[in-house]
Design a protein around this motif. Structure first.
Motif, PDB file in Angstrom:
ATOM      1  N   ASN A 153       5.199   5.618  -4.225  1.00  0.00           N
ATOM      2  CA  ASN A 153       4.710   4.473  -3.428  1.00  0.00           C
ATOM      3  C   ASN A 153       3.204   4.244  -3.579  1.00  0.00           C
ATOM      4  O   ASN A 153       2.508   3.957  -2.600  1.00  0.00           O
ATOM      5  N   ASP A 154       2.700   4.341  -4.805  1.00  0.00           N
ATOM      6  CA  ASP A 154       1.258   4.171  -5.014  1.00  0.00           C
ATOM      7  C   ASP A 154       0.816   2.715  -4.908  1.00  0.00           C
ATOM      8  O   ASP A 154      -0.318   2.452  -4.507  1.00  0.00           O
ATOM      9  N   LEU A 155       1.696   1.775  -5.228  1.00  0.00           N
ATOM     10  CA  LEU A 155       1.344   0.372  -5.025  1.00  0.00           C
ATOM     11  C   LEU A 155       1.221   0.065  -3.541  1.00  0.00           C
ATOM     12  O   LEU A 155       0.252  -0.567  -3.106  1.00  0.00           O
ATOM     13  N   GLY A 156       2.179   0.531  -2.760  1.00  0.00           N
ATOM     14  CA  GLY A 156       2.102   0.340  -1.309  1.00  0.00           C
ATOM     15  C   GLY A 156       0.864   0.986  -0.722  1.00  0.00           C
ATOM     16  O   GLY A 156       0.218   0.425   0.168  1.00  0.00           O
ATOM     17  N   ARG A 157       0.500   2.157  -1.261  1.00  0.00           N
ATOM     18  CA  ARG A 157      -0.711   2.853  -0.792  1.00  0.00           C
ATOM     19  C   ARG A 157      -1.951   2.034  -1.150  1.00  0.00           C
ATOM     20  O   ARG A 157      -2.863   1.886  -0.346  1.00  0.00           O
TER      21      ARG A 157
ATOM     22  N   LEU B 141      -2.179  -1.163  -1.607  1.00  0.00           N
ATOM     23  CA  LEU B 141      -2.222  -2.417  -0.846  1.00  0.00           C
ATOM     24  C   LEU B 141      -2.288  -2.179   0.667  1.00  0.00           C
ATOM     25  O   LEU B 141      -2.319  -3.133   1.439  1.00  0.00           O
ATOM     26  N   LYS B 142      -2.270  -0.880   1.050  1.00  0.00           N
ATOM     27  CA  LYS B 142      -2.301  -0.500   2.473  1.00  0.00           C
ATOM     28  C   LYS B 142      -1.140  -1.136   3.246  1.00  0.00           C
ATOM     29  O   LYS B 142      -1.303  -1.636   4.364  1.00  0.00           O
ATOM     30  N   LEU B 143       0.037  -1.095   2.638  1.00  0.00           N
ATOM     31  CA  LEU B 143       1.232  -1.614   3.299  1.00  0.00           C
ATOM     32  C   LEU B 143       1.705  -0.631   4.368  1.00  0.00           C
ATOM     33  O   LEU B 143       1.501   0.584   4.233  1.00  0.00           O
ATOM     34  N   PRO B 144       2.342  -1.120   5.424  1.00  0.00           N
ATOM     35  CA  PRO B 144       2.858  -0.215   6.449  1.00  0.00           C
ATOM     36  C   PRO B 144       3.910   0.729   5.871  1.00  0.00           C
ATOM     37  O   PRO B 144       4.653   0.359   4.953  1.00  0.00           O
ATOM     38  N   ARG B 145       3.970   1.936   6.403  1.00  0.00           N
ATOM     39  CA  ARG B 145       5.001   2.874   5.961  1.00  0.00           C
ATOM     40  C   ARG B 145       6.370   2.498   6.499  1.00  0.00           C
ATOM     41  O   ARG B 145       7.395   2.855   5.923  1.00  0.00           O
ATOM     42  N   ASN B 146       6.390   1.787   7.620  1.00  0.00           N
ATOM     43  CA  ASN B 146       7.648   1.383   8.228  1.00  0.00           C
ATOM     44  C   ASN B 146       8.203   0.156   7.497  1.00  0.00           C
ATOM     45  O   ASN B 146       7.556  -0.887   7.463  1.00  0.00           O
ATOM     46  N   PRO B 147       9.401   0.253   6.889  1.00  0.00           N
ATOM     47  CA  PRO B 147       9.945  -0.878   6.123  1.00  0.00           C
ATOM     48  C   PRO B 147      10.126  -2.148   6.955  1.00  0.00           C
ATOM     49  O   PRO B 147       9.944  -3.258   6.438  1.00  0.00           O
ATOM     50  N   LYS B 148      10.476  -2.012   8.236  1.00  0.00           N
ATOM     51  CA  LYS B 148      10.656  -3.204   9.072  1.00  0.00           C
ATOM     52  C   LYS B 148       9.326  -3.920   9.298  1.00  0.00           C
ATOM     53  O   LYS B 148       9.281  -5.151   9.342  1.00  0.00           O
ATOM     54  N   ARG B 149       8.254  -3.160   9.421  1.00  0.00           N
ATOM     55  CA  ARG B 149       6.930  -3.786   9.555  1.00  0.00           C
ATOM     56  C   ARG B 149       6.537  -4.482   8.261  1.00  0.00           C
ATOM     57  O   ARG B 149       5.921  -5.554   8.275  1.00  0.00           O
ATOM     58  N   CYS B 150       6.896  -3.875   7.124  1.00  0.00           N
ATOM     59  CA  CYS B 150       6.639  -4.522   5.833  1.00  0.00           C
ATOM     60  C   CYS B 150       7.377  -5.852   5.753  1.00  0.00           C
ATOM     61  O   CYS B 150       6.810  -6.861   5.319  1.00  0.00           O
TER      62      CYS B 150
ATOM     63  N   LYS C  99       0.467 -12.852  -7.888  1.00  0.00           N
ATOM     64  CA  LYS C  99       0.318 -13.295  -6.505  1.00  0.00           C
ATOM     65  C   LYS C  99       1.236 -12.471  -5.613  1.00  0.00           C
ATOM     66  O   LYS C  99       2.447 -12.432  -5.821  1.00  0.00           O
ATOM     67  N   MET C 100       0.634 -11.793  -4.605  1.00  0.00           N
ATOM     68  CA  MET C 100       1.430 -10.922  -3.737  1.00  0.00           C
ATOM     69  C   MET C 100       1.200 -11.216  -2.275  1.00  0.00           C
ATOM     70  O   MET C 100       0.082 -11.515  -1.844  1.00  0.00           O
ATOM     71  N   LEU C 101       2.294 -11.103  -1.526  1.00  0.00           N
ATOM     72  CA  LEU C 101       2.238 -11.200  -0.069  1.00  0.00           C
ATOM     73  C   LEU C 101       1.798  -9.860   0.485  1.00  0.00           C
ATOM     74  O   LEU C 101       2.312  -8.822   0.089  1.00  0.00           O
ATOM     75  N   VAL C 102       0.858  -9.883   1.406  1.00  0.00           N
ATOM     76  CA  VAL C 102       0.396  -8.628   2.013  1.00  0.00           C
ATOM     77  C   VAL C 102       0.300  -8.809   3.525  1.00  0.00           C
ATOM     78  O   VAL C 102      -0.221  -9.809   3.989  1.00  0.00           O
TER      79      VAL C 102
END
Length: 308
Positions: A94-98, A100-109, A305-308
């Motif tokens: 999960n280095d891309l998520g890290r 982009l500082k994405l939430p660890r909780n999938p529902k929050r993502c 282009k990415m949603l964050v």
């Protein structure tokens, strides 16, 4: 319409369990979506191509899986279509998520994807090499040659064999396999050519890691200054130190305190060519590109282009 490409086998089967929860949330919300679950390697890239090839309407594609699934989708995309990507990290690294500082909780993502605060126009990289004919592979996070790629190859082998080690968890599995590969690794001589001008030679290269985002391998921060909106690659060359003295370097990357230290050099460039005097393992986003002696890398600025 949201198009979800889901890897149900991500992180030892957690992808399927997490997707079921996300799907229930989508159905309760009345969101229009189309979901495609991968069954074999290559499926994610194939569906990304189908969704974006010869398409003029905007597409939003959300990847539910790890960095490898994102890599497949990225390589399958046709950028002739106005496409926006979202990501719900479910992998071991999960280095891309890290990055982009994405939430660890999938529902929050999911919530952030459905109601995004912002969009990022991110860079991605392209790795090129020859196998009788030219091969070009995009990468979202990093690409590397040497020890870091050997670890990625070994992790993939454990995943294919459904090894209990991979089910232990993300970073820990990379550490265990990394220590094993460190004992097997041998430094080689070689050189880098940066932006077609600057040539830098090394006698004992352990690995060269090329980054869009700072971390790889489940959080090893080999390129702390990597910026996915800079239009440049960040290269980390680990060289010329003994096997024993390499341990503190890896520990510094693990604890994300990588900085100026003996045996580590950093470079920034838009393009790089790397030559080593014997074949070494190569990876893009943790996916195997076999063993190579010559590779070329370049940065494609602001195209993703990415949603964050």
């Amino acid at each position: 319409m949201y198009y979800f490409i889901v890897n149900p086998n991500a992180h030892g089967g957690q992808g399927r369990r997490i997707w079921r929860k996300l799907e229930r949330r989508l159905e309760r919300s009345g969101i229009s979506y189309d979901a495609r679950l991968t069954q074999a390697p290559g499926d994610a890239g194939k569906w990304a191509t189908e969704l974006t090839r010869d398409c003029r309407d905007p597409r939003t594609i959300v990847v539910v899986g790890g960095d490898g699934t994102v890599n497949e989708v990225l390589n399958g995309l046709s950028f002739s279509c106005p496409v926006t990507m979202g990501h719900i990290p479910v992998g071991a690294g999960n280095d891309l998520g890290r990055g982009l500082k994405l939430p660890r909780n999938p529902k929050r993502c999911l919530r952030r994807i459905l109601k995004p605060k912002t969009y990022y126009n991110l860079d991605y990289g392209i790795l090129s090499y020859e196998t009788g004919q030219p091969v070009h592979r995009r990468f979202a996070v990093s690409s590397g040659i040497g020890l870091d790629a050997a670890v990625c190859h070994d992790v993939l082998d454990h995943i294919k064999r459904s090894s209990p080690l991979v089910r232990i968890g993300g970073r820990l599995s990379y550490v265990v396999i990394g220590l094993k590969q460190l004992m097997l690794a041998k430094p080689v001589s070689g050189y880098l050519v940066l932006d077609g001008e600057k040539k830098v030679e090394f006698n004992h290269i352990w690995f060269v890691s090329t980054h869009i985002h700072p971390c790889e391998g489940g959080g090893f921060q080999f390129a702390p200054k990597a910026d996915p909106e800079s239009g440049q690659l960040e290269l980390c060359v680990v060289h010329g130190t003994s096997r024993l003295r390499l341990l503190p370097v890896l520990a510094a990357a693990w604890f994300r305190r990588m900085g100026r230290r003996k045996g580590v050099r950093f470079f920034r460039c838009r393009e790089a060519k790397i030559h080593v005097n014997c074949p070494l393992p190569v990876h893009t986003d943790g996916e195997s590109c076999f063993c190579q002696m010559d590779i070329a890398l370049r940065c494609v600025e602001g195209k993703l282009k990415m949603l964050v």
